[in-house]
Design an enzyme around this catalytic site. Structure first.
Site, mmCIF file in Angstrom:
data_model
loop_
_atom_site.group_PDB
_atom_site.id
_atom_site.type_symbol
_atom_site.label_atom_id
_atom_site.label_comp_id
_atom_site.label_asym_id
_atom_site.label_seq_id
_atom_site.Cartn_x
_atom_site.Cartn_y
_atom_site.Cartn_z
ATOM 1 N N HIS A 1 -26.380 -24.849 -2.539
ATOM 2 C CA HIS A 1 -26.717 -25.019 -1.134
ATOM 3 C C HIS A 1 -27.060 -23.682 -0.491
ATOM 4 O O HIS A 1 -26.398 -22.685 -0.726
ATOM 5 C CB HIS A 1 -25.624 -25.741 -0.335
ATOM 6 C CG HIS A 1 -24.256 -25.150 -0.429
ATOM 7 N ND1 HIS A 1 -23.440 -25.279 -1.529
ATOM 8 C CD2 HIS A 1 -23.548 -24.442 0.481
ATOM 9 C CE1 HIS A 1 -22.284 -24.674 -1.307
ATOM 10 N NE2 HIS A 1 -22.329 -24.151 -0.096
ATOM 11 N N ASP B 1 -23.728 -27.712 8.819
ATOM 12 C CA ASP B 1 -22.489 -27.342 8.137
ATOM 13 C C ASP B 1 -21.319 -27.902 8.950
ATOM 14 O O ASP B 1 -21.325 -27.817 10.176
ATOM 15 C CB ASP B 1 -22.398 -25.814 8.042
ATOM 16 C CG ASP B 1 -21.301 -25.337 7.116
ATOM 17 O OD1 ASP B 1 -20.115 -25.638 7.389
ATOM 18 O OD2 ASP B 1 -21.614 -24.659 6.124
ATOM 19 N N HIS C 1 -27.314 -21.534 2.821
ATOM 20 C CA HIS C 1 -26.807 -21.427 4.191
ATOM 21 C C HIS C 1 -27.939 -20.887 5.063
ATOM 22 O O HIS C 1 -28.591 -19.901 4.718
ATOM 23 C CB HIS C 1 -25.615 -20.468 4.264
ATOM 24 C CG HIS C 1 -24.374 -21.032 3.681
ATOM 25 N ND1 HIS C 1 -23.448 -21.719 4.441
ATOM 26 C CD2 HIS C 1 -23.903 -21.027 2.409
ATOM 27 C CE1 HIS C 1 -22.457 -22.110 3.659
ATOM 28 N NE2 HIS C 1 -22.711 -21.700 2.425
#
Length: 149
Positions: free
Chosen positions: A110, A41, A112
């Protein structure tokens, strides 16, 4: 180019599609297979913060249906494998989940992957409270998807 799941969006401008298609040279892909890509990220919230994205463009977790349970499970499997590869030993101190709209920063599904969850940075903790309106855990999402008829 990655395929678009709904006809209204332009995949050519989706940053995660570009990363998945090896067109973004700034992003280091950590792990990939024919279906998924994992990378760090750009604004990490924990010492280990990765994103797992499908190569196919899917808008977000609210776009999923019961047929996507296996996809979510494969995303989780890749995320855990990356943590293991990166030396994370305590797999009980991790957080895996999705931001539902309107809390998504990129309109491409997406996952995490954060570790250690106990070390999520104080200023970003509010974004990753499990089972809150801002962060849906992978377990909660899979349960929800299994109940969709």
């Amino acid at each position: 180019m990655a395929k678009l799941n709904s006809g209204s969006e332009n995949v050519e401008t989706c940053m995660f599609c570009l990363i998945a298609d090896d067109q973004d040279k700034k992003t280091e892909v950590i792990k990939k297979n024919k279906e998924l890509v994992c990378f760090r990220d750009i604004a990490p919230a924990a010492p280990h913060h990765y994103l797992v994205v499908p190569k196919q463009h899917i808008h977000d977790c609210s776009s999923l249906h019961s047929g996507h349970v296996d996809l979510v499970e494969r995303m989780v499997k890749m995320g855990k494998a990356v943590l293991h590869d990166q030396g994370v030993a305590d797999m009980k101190d991790i957080s895996l989940g999705f931001h539902p709209p309107p809390y998504t920063s990129v309109d491409h599904l997406h996952l995490h992957v954060l570790a250690p969850a106990s070390q999520i940075f104080q200023k970003k903790k509010y974004k990753f409270i499990p089972c809150s309106h801002r962060f849906v855990t992978e377990q909660h999402l899979k349960m929800h998807l299994k109940n969709i008829q």
